[in-house]
Scaffold this motif. Structure first.
Motif, PDB file in Angstrom:
ATOM      1  N   PHE A   3     -32.282 -62.403  66.487  1.00 48.96           N
ATOM      2  CA  PHE A   3     -31.848 -62.083  67.955  1.00 48.96           C
ATOM      3  C   PHE A   3     -31.627 -63.217  68.672  1.00 48.96           C
ATOM      4  CE2 PHE A   3     -31.890 -60.437  72.303  1.00 48.96           C
ATOM      5  CZ  PHE A   3     -30.918 -59.542  72.198  1.00 48.96           C
ATOM      6  N   ASP A   4     -32.579 -64.134  68.695  1.00 47.98           N
ATOM      7  CA  ASP A   4     -32.478 -65.459  69.596  1.00 47.98           C
ATOM      8  C   ASP A   4     -31.345 -66.244  69.146  1.00 47.98           C
ATOM      9  OD1 ASP A   4     -34.773 -64.614  71.060  1.00 47.98           O
ATOM     10  OD2 ASP A   4     -36.183 -65.749  69.953  1.00 47.98           O
ATOM     11  N   GLN A   5     -31.379 -66.366  67.552  1.00 47.10           N
ATOM     12  CA  GLN A   5     -30.327 -67.170  67.087  1.00 47.10           C
ATOM     13  C   GLN A   5     -29.016 -66.661  67.648  1.00 47.10           C
ATOM     14  OE1 GLN A   5     -30.618 -67.888  62.732  1.00 47.10           O
ATOM     15  NE2 GLN A   5     -32.727 -68.035  62.961  1.00 47.10           N
ATOM     16  N   LEU A   6     -28.708 -65.438  67.577  1.00 49.33           N
ATOM     17  CA  LEU A   6     -27.441 -64.865  67.995  1.00 49.33           C
ATOM     18  C   LEU A   6     -27.027 -65.391  69.346  1.00 49.33           C
ATOM     19  CD1 LEU A   6     -24.822 -62.830  67.591  1.00 49.33           C
ATOM     20  CD2 LEU A   6     -26.664 -61.220  68.307  1.00 49.33           C
ATOM     21  N   PHE A   7     -28.084 -65.385  70.377  1.00 47.08           N
ATOM     22  CA  PHE A   7     -27.828 -65.492  71.575  1.00 47.08           C
ATOM     23  C   PHE A   7     -27.760 -67.151  71.947  1.00 47.08           C
ATOM     24  CE2 PHE A   7     -27.972 -61.208  72.411  1.00 47.08           C
ATOM     25  CZ  PHE A   7     -27.280 -60.924  73.378  1.00 47.08           C
ATOM     26  N   GLU A   8     -28.489 -67.899  71.100  1.00 45.87           N
ATOM     27  CA  GLU A   8     -28.161 -69.183  71.158  1.00 45.87           C
ATOM     28  C   GLU A   8     -26.768 -69.797  70.520  1.00 45.87           C
ATOM     29  OE1 GLU A   8     -31.380 -71.004  68.621  1.00 45.87           O
ATOM     30  OE2 GLU A   8     -32.988 -70.147  69.972  1.00 45.87           O
ATOM     31  N   LEU A   9     -26.303 -68.879  69.745  1.00 45.14           N
ATOM     32  CA  LEU A   9     -24.906 -69.199  69.247  1.00 45.14           C
ATOM     33  C   LEU A   9     -23.969 -68.727  70.373  1.00 45.14           C
ATOM     34  CD1 LEU A   9     -23.157 -69.971  66.904  1.00 45.14           C
ATOM     35  CD2 LEU A   9     -23.021 -67.611  66.211  1.00 45.14           C
ATOM     36  N   ILE A  10     -24.073 -67.537  70.952  1.00 49.47           N
ATOM     37  CA  ILE A  10     -23.320 -67.215  71.911  1.00 49.47           C
ATOM     38  C   ILE A  10     -23.375 -67.983  73.234  1.00 49.47           C
ATOM     39  CG2 ILE A  10     -22.914 -65.477  73.496  1.00 49.47           C
ATOM     40  CD1 ILE A  10     -23.888 -63.406  71.399  1.00 49.47           C
ATOM     41  N   ASP A  11     -24.511 -68.716  73.537  1.00 46.35           N
ATOM     42  CA  ASP A  11     -24.676 -69.539  74.756  1.00 46.35           C
ATOM     43  C   ASP A  11     -24.034 -70.853  74.506  1.00 46.35           C
ATOM     44  OD1 ASP A  11     -26.151 -67.718  76.175  1.00 46.35           O
ATOM     45  OD2 ASP A  11     -28.092 -68.356  75.594  1.00 46.35           O
ATOM     46  N   SER A  12     -23.937 -71.337  73.017  1.00 48.19           N
ATOM     47  CA  SER A  12     -23.100 -72.393  72.857  1.00 48.19           C
ATOM     48  C   SER A  12     -21.826 -72.506  72.702  1.00 48.19           C
ATOM     49  CB  SER A  12     -23.899 -72.858  71.410  1.00 48.19           C
ATOM     50  OG  SER A  12     -23.039 -72.203  70.349  1.00 48.19           O
ATOM     51  N   MET A  13     -21.215 -71.167  72.825  1.00 49.60           N
ATOM     52  CA  MET A  13     -19.645 -71.239  72.598  1.00 49.60           C
ATOM     53  C   MET A  13     -19.145 -71.306  74.060  1.00 49.60           C
ATOM     54  SD  MET A  13     -19.699 -67.456  70.562  1.00 49.60           S
ATOM     55  CE  MET A  13     -18.017 -67.130  70.449  1.00 49.60           C
ATOM     56  N   PRO A  14     -17.879 -72.337  73.968  1.00 48.14           N
ATOM     57  CA  PRO A  14     -17.161 -72.659  75.195  1.00 48.14           C
ATOM     58  C   PRO A  14     -16.496 -71.236  75.651  1.00 48.14           C
ATOM     59  CG  PRO A  14     -16.508 -73.734  73.403  1.00 48.14           C
ATOM     60  CD  PRO A  14     -17.663 -73.085  72.785  1.00 48.14           C
ATOM     61  N   ILE A  16     -23.907 -63.159  63.393  1.00 44.95           N
ATOM     62  CA  ILE A  16     -23.759 -64.512  63.692  1.00 44.95           C
ATOM     63  C   ILE A  16     -22.930 -65.045  62.453  1.00 44.95           C
ATOM     64  CG2 ILE A  16     -25.207 -66.498  62.685  1.00 44.95           C
ATOM     65  CD1 ILE A  16     -27.714 -64.946  63.798  1.00 44.95           C
ATOM     66  N   LYS A  17     -22.938 -64.368  61.229  1.00 40.88           N
ATOM     67  CA  LYS A  17     -21.776 -64.704  60.549  1.00 40.88           C
ATOM     68  C   LYS A  17     -20.404 -64.642  60.855  1.00 40.88           C
ATOM     69  CE  LYS A  17     -24.723 -64.490  56.356  1.00 40.88           C
ATOM     70  NZ  LYS A  17     -25.146 -63.561  55.537  1.00 40.88           N
ATOM     71  N   LYS A  18     -20.197 -63.525  61.638  1.00 43.33           N
ATOM     72  CA  LYS A  18     -18.767 -63.142  62.275  1.00 43.33           C
ATOM     73  C   LYS A  18     -18.610 -64.077  63.193  1.00 43.33           C
ATOM     74  CE  LYS A  18     -16.028 -59.301  63.131  1.00 43.33           C
ATOM     75  NZ  LYS A  18     -15.850 -57.996  62.635  1.00 43.33           N
ATOM     76  N   LEU A  19     -19.577 -64.310  64.001  1.00 44.72           N
ATOM     77  CA  LEU A  19     -19.296 -65.400  64.986  1.00 44.72           C
ATOM     78  C   LEU A  19     -18.878 -66.887  64.727  1.00 44.72           C
ATOM     79  CD1 LEU A  19     -21.548 -64.008  68.023  1.00 44.72           C
ATOM     80  CD2 LEU A  19     -19.150 -63.684  67.615  1.00 44.72           C
ATOM     81  N   LYS A  20     -19.559 -67.191  63.478  1.00 47.80           N
ATOM     82  CA  LYS A  20     -19.515 -68.486  63.096  1.00 47.80           C
ATOM     83  C   LYS A  20     -18.122 -68.525  62.541  1.00 47.80           C
ATOM     84  CE  LYS A  20     -24.160 -70.167  62.193  1.00 47.80           C
ATOM     85  NZ  LYS A  20     -25.159 -70.315  61.338  1.00 47.80           N
ATOM     86  N   ALA A  21     -17.526 -67.476  61.889  1.00 44.62           N
ATOM     87  CA  ALA A  21     -16.276 -67.554  61.352  1.00 44.62           C
ATOM     88  C   ALA A  21     -15.274 -67.758  62.652  1.00 44.62           C
ATOM     89  CB  ALA A  21     -15.958 -66.392  60.514  1.00 44.62           C
ATOM     90  N   HIS A  22     -15.325 -67.048  63.592  1.00 40.30           N
ATOM     91  CA  HIS A  22     -14.541 -66.972  64.588  1.00 40.30           C
ATOM     92  C   HIS A  22     -14.675 -68.650  65.101  1.00 40.30           C
ATOM     93  CE1 HIS A  22     -12.493 -66.096  68.470  1.00 40.30           C
ATOM     94  NE2 HIS A  22     -13.523 -66.616  69.111  1.00 40.30           N
ATOM     95  N   ILE A  23     -15.626 -69.089  65.577  1.00 40.98           N
ATOM     96  CA  ILE A  23     -16.074 -70.415  66.019  1.00 40.98           C
ATOM     97  C   ILE A  23     -15.238 -71.377  65.003  1.00 40.98           C
ATOM     98  CG2 ILE A  23     -17.749 -72.281  66.522  1.00 40.98           C
ATOM     99  CD1 ILE A  23     -19.696 -69.904  67.519  1.00 40.98           C
ATOM    100  N   LYS A  24     -15.398 -71.334  63.945  1.00 40.84           N
ATOM    101  CA  LYS A  24     -14.828 -72.328  62.672  1.00 40.84           C
ATOM    102  C   LYS A  24     -13.497 -72.302  63.244  1.00 40.84           C
ATOM    103  CE  LYS A  24     -15.953 -72.207  58.531  1.00 40.84           C
ATOM    104  NZ  LYS A  24     -16.232 -71.870  57.035  1.00 40.84           N
ATOM    105  N   LYS A  25     -12.673 -71.496  63.784  1.00 41.06           N
ATOM    106  CA  LYS A  25     -11.159 -71.744  63.783  1.00 41.06           C
ATOM    107  C   LYS A  25     -10.959 -72.582  65.153  1.00 41.06           C
ATOM    108  CE  LYS A  25     -10.086 -66.940  62.022  1.00 41.06           C
ATOM    109  NZ  LYS A  25      -8.958 -67.520  61.283  1.00 41.06           N
ATOM    110  N   PHE A  26     -11.700 -73.184  65.943  1.00 44.30           N
ATOM    111  CA  PHE A  26     -11.508 -73.963  66.959  1.00 44.30           C
ATOM    112  C   PHE A  26     -11.922 -75.407  66.633  1.00 44.30           C
ATOM    113  CE2 PHE A  26     -11.970 -69.744  68.613  1.00 44.30           C
ATOM    114  CZ  PHE A  26     -10.880 -69.826  69.625  1.00 44.30           C
TER     115      PHE A  26
END
Length: 177
Positions: A18-29, A167-177
């Motif tokens: 859960f913390d990793q998920l929100f760390e990832l979200i918080d790191s997204m521009p 997390i995997k889904k968001l990383k796939a989304h982030i990878k596009k940027f």
């Protein structure tokens, strides 16, 4: 992280993921946060969720609603009211329809509200898990309402494993940027 086999491991995995998920979200521009998902060019992403979830809010409310399934299922059965994990008319064969209904239900939910709901339901799940012994969580058929598996298996699916999926889904989304 290996699949949890004790209450301590489950609580740690759920909290850590859960913390990793929100760390990832918080790191997204902001641009990444506010850009709709588009996985259509990736032919390997064939599961329905790749086309169903259009943004971060959709992922968060999906997690929230699966928390609600777990909470309601455990609460009902613990009170002696026999209930299936999936509400009628859904089964494990057609639960994709339920997931689409969840998606539709939350199209007016804001991202801030989705985050608030998920934070609250995550804590409810943690509190619920903490109330079980290792034996009650991880002994198959300990409760007659878990069928052939354990309540811990459902808890893992609704928390730590589902957070991995997000997390995997968001990383796939982030990878596009």
């Amino acid at each position: 992280m290996p699949r949890p086999k004790t209450k301590t491991e489950l609580l740690q995995a759920a909290s850590s993921n859960f913390d990793q998920l929100f760390e990832l979200i918080d790191s997204m521009p902001e641009t990444t946060l506010n850009t709709e998902f588009d996985f259509s060019a990736d032919k390997g992403k064939t599961e329905q969720h790749w086309s169903r979830d259009k943004n971060l809010r959709d992922v968060l409310v999906h997690l929230y609603e699966w928390h609600q399934l777990l909470i309601n299922w455990i609460s009902a059965n613990s009170a002696g009211n026999k209930a299936d994990f999936l509400p009628a008319p859904y089964t494990w064969k057609n639960y994709a329809d339920m997931n689409r209904e969840i998606w539709s239900k939350h199209q007016t939910t804001t991202l801030d509200k989705a985050q608030e709901l998920l934070n609250q339901s995550h804590q409810q799940c943690i509190d619920l898990i903490a109330g079980f012994s290792d034996e009650a969580l991880f002994t198959k058929k300990y409760f007659d309402w878990t069928g052939t598996t354990s309540v811990g298996s459902y808890c893992i699916s609704a928390t730590s494993s589902h957070y991995d999926w997000a997390i995997k889904k968001l990383k796939a989304h982030i990878k596009k940027f």
